[in-house]
Each structure stands twice: as structure tokens, then as C-alpha cells.
Design a protein around this motif. Structure first.
Motif, PDB file in Angstrom:
ATOM      1  N   GLN A   1       3.367  -6.437  -7.163  1.00 60.27           N
ATOM      2  CA  GLN A   1       2.469  -7.308  -6.409  1.00 60.27           C
ATOM      3  C   GLN A   1       2.160  -6.692  -5.050  1.00 60.27           C
ATOM      4  O   GLN A   1       3.052  -6.213  -4.350  1.00 60.27           O
ATOM      5  N   ALA A   2       0.893  -6.712  -4.689  1.00 61.99           N
ATOM      6  CA  ALA A   2       0.431  -6.037  -3.485  1.00 61.99           C
ATOM      7  C   ALA A   2       0.347  -6.991  -2.304  1.00 61.99           C
ATOM      8  O   ALA A   2       0.178  -8.200  -2.462  1.00 61.99           O
ATOM      9  N   ARG A   3       0.452  -6.412  -1.114  1.00 52.08           N
ATOM     10  CA  ARG A   3       0.144  -7.129   0.110  1.00 52.08           C
ATOM     11  C   ARG A   3      -1.376  -7.256   0.239  1.00 52.08           C
ATOM     12  O   ARG A   3      -2.120  -6.471  -0.331  1.00 52.08           O
ATOM     13  N   SER A   4      -1.822  -8.221   1.031  1.00 53.79           N
ATOM     14  CA  SER A   4      -3.249  -8.528   1.046  1.00 53.79           C
ATOM     15  C   SER A   4      -4.007  -7.907   2.209  1.00 53.79           C
ATOM     16  O   SER A   4      -5.165  -8.242   2.443  1.00 53.79           O
ATOM     17  N   GLY A   5      -3.391  -6.976   2.948  1.00 53.46           N
ATOM     18  CA  GLY A   5      -4.123  -6.272   3.990  1.00 53.46           C
ATOM     19  C   GLY A   5      -5.340  -5.551   3.435  1.00 53.46           C
ATOM     20  O   GLY A   5      -6.363  -5.433   4.117  1.00 53.46           O
ATOM     21  N   VAL A   6      -5.262  -5.070   2.198  1.00 52.75           N
ATOM     22  CA  VAL A   6      -6.385  -4.381   1.590  1.00 52.75           C
ATOM     23  C   VAL A   6      -7.575  -5.316   1.455  1.00 52.75           C
ATOM     24  O   VAL A   6      -8.736  -4.909   1.634  1.00 52.75           O
TER      25      VAL A   6
ATOM     26  N   THR B   1      -7.233  -9.363  -3.506  1.00 54.68           N
ATOM     27  CA  THR B   1      -6.164  -8.378  -3.700  1.00 54.68           C
ATOM     28  C   THR B   1      -5.847  -8.202  -5.173  1.00 54.68           C
ATOM     29  O   THR B   1      -5.741  -7.070  -5.676  1.00 54.68           O
ATOM     30  N   ASP B   2      -5.707  -9.309  -5.895  1.00 54.71           N
ATOM     31  CA  ASP B   2      -5.388  -9.226  -7.321  1.00 54.71           C
ATOM     32  C   ASP B   2      -6.546  -8.628  -8.116  1.00 54.71           C
ATOM     33  O   ASP B   2      -6.321  -7.917  -9.110  1.00 54.71           O
ATOM     34  N   LEU B   3      -7.782  -8.893  -7.689  1.00 53.64           N
ATOM     35  CA  LEU B   3      -8.932  -8.294  -8.352  1.00 53.64           C
ATOM     36  C   LEU B   3      -8.888  -6.773  -8.234  1.00 53.64           C
ATOM     37  O   LEU B   3      -9.058  -6.046  -9.221  1.00 53.64           O
ATOM     38  N   LEU B   4      -8.627  -6.295  -7.021  1.00 58.77           N
ATOM     39  CA  LEU B   4      -8.577  -4.850  -6.798  1.00 58.77           C
ATOM     40  C   LEU B   4      -7.436  -4.207  -7.581  1.00 58.77           C
ATOM     41  O   LEU B   4      -7.612  -3.177  -8.240  1.00 58.77           O
ATOM     42  N   MET B   5      -6.256  -4.807  -7.498  1.00 63.81           N
ATOM     43  CA  MET B   5      -5.097  -4.201  -8.146  1.00 63.81           C
ATOM     44  C   MET B   5      -5.144  -4.319  -9.666  1.00 63.81           C
ATOM     45  O   MET B   5      -4.555  -3.497 -10.372  1.00 63.81           O
ATOM     46  N   THR B   6      -5.843  -5.320 -10.179  1.00 64.24           N
ATOM     47  CA  THR B   6      -6.013  -5.416 -11.629  1.00 64.24           C
ATOM     48  C   THR B   6      -6.850  -4.252 -12.135  1.00 64.24           C
ATOM     49  O   THR B   6      -6.545  -3.652 -13.178  1.00 64.24           O
ATOM     50  N   ARG B   7      -7.881  -3.895 -11.365  1.00 65.48           N
ATOM     51  CA  ARG B   7      -8.681  -2.736 -11.751  1.00 65.48           C
ATOM     52  C   ARG B   7      -7.851  -1.457 -11.710  1.00 65.48           C
ATOM     53  O   ARG B   7      -7.926  -0.615 -12.612  1.00 65.48           O
TER      54      ARG B   7
ATOM     55  N   ALA C   1      11.191  -6.936   3.973  1.00 70.06           N
ATOM     56  CA  ALA C   1      10.003  -6.085   3.966  1.00 70.06           C
ATOM     57  C   ALA C   1      10.363  -4.740   3.358  1.00 70.06           C
ATOM     58  O   ALA C   1      11.520  -4.325   3.360  1.00 70.06           O
ATOM     59  N   LEU C   2       9.366  -4.082   2.836  1.00 69.84           N
ATOM     60  CA  LEU C   2       9.566  -2.758   2.255  1.00 69.84           C
ATOM     61  C   LEU C   2       8.944  -1.715   3.161  1.00 69.84           C
ATOM     62  O   LEU C   2       8.008  -1.982   3.900  1.00 69.84           O
ATOM     63  N   PRO C   3       9.459  -0.504   3.125  1.00 71.00           N
ATOM     64  CA  PRO C   3       8.866   0.556   3.943  1.00 71.00           C
ATOM     65  C   PRO C   3       7.379   0.700   3.651  1.00 71.00           C
ATOM     66  O   PRO C   3       6.971   0.751   2.505  1.00 71.00           O
ATOM     67  N   GLY C   4       6.594   0.732   4.721  1.00 71.99           N
ATOM     68  CA  GLY C   4       5.163   0.927   4.552  1.00 71.99           C
ATOM     69  C   GLY C   4       4.360  -0.349   4.410  1.00 71.99           C
ATOM     70  O   GLY C   4       3.138  -0.300   4.276  1.00 71.99           O
ATOM     71  N   ASP C   5       5.015  -1.534   4.427  1.00 73.78           N
ATOM     72  CA  ASP C   5       4.274  -2.770   4.339  1.00 73.78           C
ATOM     73  C   ASP C   5       3.264  -2.873   5.474  1.00 73.78           C
ATOM     74  O   ASP C   5       3.575  -2.578   6.623  1.00 73.78           O
ATOM     75  N   LEU C   6       2.047  -3.288   5.139  1.00 75.55           N
ATOM     76  CA  LEU C   6       1.043  -3.485   6.173  1.00 75.55           C
ATOM     77  C   LEU C   6       1.350  -4.754   6.955  1.00 75.55           C
ATOM     78  O   LEU C   6       1.774  -5.759   6.375  1.00 75.55           O
ATOM     79  N   PRO C   7       1.127  -4.770   8.263  1.00 74.97           N
ATOM     80  CA  PRO C   7       1.382  -5.952   9.064  1.00 74.97           C
ATOM     81  C   PRO C   7       0.250  -6.964   8.934  1.00 74.97           C
ATOM     82  O   PRO C   7      -0.848  -6.647   8.510  1.00 74.97           O
TER      83      PRO C   7
END
Length: 262
Positions: A146-151, A221-227, A252-258
Motif C-alpha cells: 500500500q502506497a502513501r498518498s503524496g503521489v 493513489t490506488d488508481l496509479l498503483m493499480t496500473r 514510518a518506513l525509510p523514505g516515507d513522504l511527509p
């Protein structure tokens, strides 16, 4: 050669100007990536020669940026990565900043500066590479978690072209799960650049005054990562799972966007 390829200007022209710091990075990264990886690209011509581009990629290894940097550079563009601010210490940090790379700060008053810097780069017509998972996937079979939503914030607040990129192979050289480095030459690495993702409807809602709610950010976010996930299944010749692997809870994980709304 296709008409699209013939119409593209020379790569050296679309990458200009190249500041000295960036030239130094290329001089290091290019030969190392050539030795470590045997890079194979599918539809790399979908990366346009000019204009802002947000490349959305899955994350399978700490070596991903080496391979993805070559993908962007070989396509005639200059990559700008979001990376942990700890990478920007000392002389290396000075060089990375001068080369246009973007530090990600967490837990400080400057926590949102990385998102603003990435947005400014996209608005200026640059290529920004983002790994929305924020860290190497914890899925044991290397499917996206599961991705963070900064994207989604970047995708909705700019007019940049949004391209999903699936990558597969760097984990053969460095296995993050076992923390083992498998030194080998020319390990096969594949990239599949997908068709641009149409976000015109969602962007229109934002321009009309819709808030960047957690629901909207999660939807995009889910739309992008599903692709990205489906393209990874195509690269691997396997059916991807229906759900994203959950993020480890409580930290938090290393590299998580704020500044993300999960």
C-alpha cells in the motif's frame, strides 16, 4: 523506426543544459548501471522529450534508482528523484542537490518542502521519479504494498503527464528482505512504461474547489498503483494479487513522504 521516434529531437538536446554536478553523477551512475544491470525497456518512447512528467514506479530494491535513472537518461531526459534527507549529508548531499535531486524531510517544520520542490520541478517541465510505497515493498513476493498518498497530491496539483512504470530485476542484485548483496554482472532488469494515466476528471474536481480529502487522495493513489501493479504482472508473466500488501503498522518506513494522508 517509427514516425514517433523520428519526430523526437536528439537526446543530447533534450537533456541540456547539464550542470557539472549532474555530469559527475552521470559519469558515476551510467557505467555502474551498465555493469550491474542488463537493462531492457518496453515503451520507453512514452516518456516525452519535453514537458513535466511524473514517473510513478514500484520499489523492489535500494538499487532501483540506479536502473530507473538510466531509463530516464536513455530516453533523453534528466531524472529528479525524491530521496531521504539523510542521503544528502556531506559532500554527496551537496552534489545531489546541485544535480537537482530532491531531499525528503520528515518530522520537522520543513516536512512539506520536498512536495513543494517536486511540484516546482514538474511545473518547470522536469521529470520527477517517485516511489509511492516510500520504501522497498515488504511483500514477500515483491508485489507493491500500500502506497502513501503524496503521489496523488503531486498528480492532482500539477498538469504533469503521469506515467506508471513497472520495474523488475534489481532485487536479484540486492535483496532487501534478506539484506544480502548478490554481486553479479549484467543482471536482467526490465522496465515497462505504461500509457499516460487520465486524471482530467479528478483534476477538474480539484480546480472546481474540491478539497484534497483523504478519500480523493486514496482514490487517485490506488488508481496509479493499480496500473503499476498490473504492468508488473505483465513483466513477470504472472497474475498480480487483487490487494496491496499492507504497510507495517505503527511505524514510518525509510523514505516515507511527509504530509501524506494515508
Amino acid at each position: 523506426m517509427s514516425q514517433v521516434e523520428q519526430a523526437r529531437p536528439p537526446r543530447w538536446r533534450t537533456r541540456r543544459p547539464v550542470p557539472p554536478a549532474l555530469g559527475l553523477c552521470v559519469a558515476v551512475v551510467y557505467p555502474v548501471a551498465s555493469l550491474v544491470f542488463r537493462l531492457r525497456y518496453r515503451h520507453a518512447d512514452r516518456i516525452p522529450p519535453t514537458g513535466g512528467v511524473l514517473l510513478v514506479a514500484n520499489h523492489v530494491s535500494v538499487l532501483d534508482p540506479l536502473a530507473c535513472a538510466r531509463l530516464v537518461w536513455d530516453s533523453g531526459r534528466v531524472p529528479h528523484f525524491l530521496a531521504k534527507d539523510t542521503v544528502f549529508a556531506g559532500l554527496a548531499g551537496t552534489i545531489l542537490r546541485a544535480a537537482g535531486q530532491i531531499p525528503v524531510s520528515r518530522g520537522s517544520s520543513a516536512a512539506s518542502s520536498s512536495v513543494h520542490a517536486a511540484k516546482a520541478a514538474l511545473d518547470a517541465g522536469d521529470v520527477v521519479v517517485i516511489y509511492p510505497e516510500g520504501s522497498v515493498t515488504r511483500d514477500p513476493d515483491w508485489w507493491p504494498m500500500q502506497a502513501r498518498s503524496g503521489v496523488a497530491r503531486l498528480a492532482l496539483t500539477t498538469d504533469a503527464l503521469v506515467l506508471p512504470v513497472a520495474q523488475w530485476g534489481p532485487q536479484r542484485v540486492h535483496d532487501y528482505h534478506t539484506k544480502r548483496l548478490h554481486l553479479r554482472l549484467r543482471a536482467p532488469v526490465d522496465h515497462l512504461v505504461g500509457e499516460p494515466i487520465d486524471l482530467s476528471e479528478q483534476r477538474a474536481r480539484v480546480r472546481a474547489g474540491a478539497p484534497l480529502s483523504g478519500e480523493l487522495l486514496r482514490e487517485v493513489t490506488d488508481l496509479l498503483m493499480t496500473r503499476v501493479r498490473d504492468q508488473l504482472g505483465e513483466l513477470r508473466g504472472e497474475r498480480p494479487p487483487a490487494q496491496f500488501h499492507p504497510r507495517p503498522a505503527g511505524r514510518a518506513l525509510p523514505g516515507d513522504l511527509p504530509g501524506n494522508a494515508a
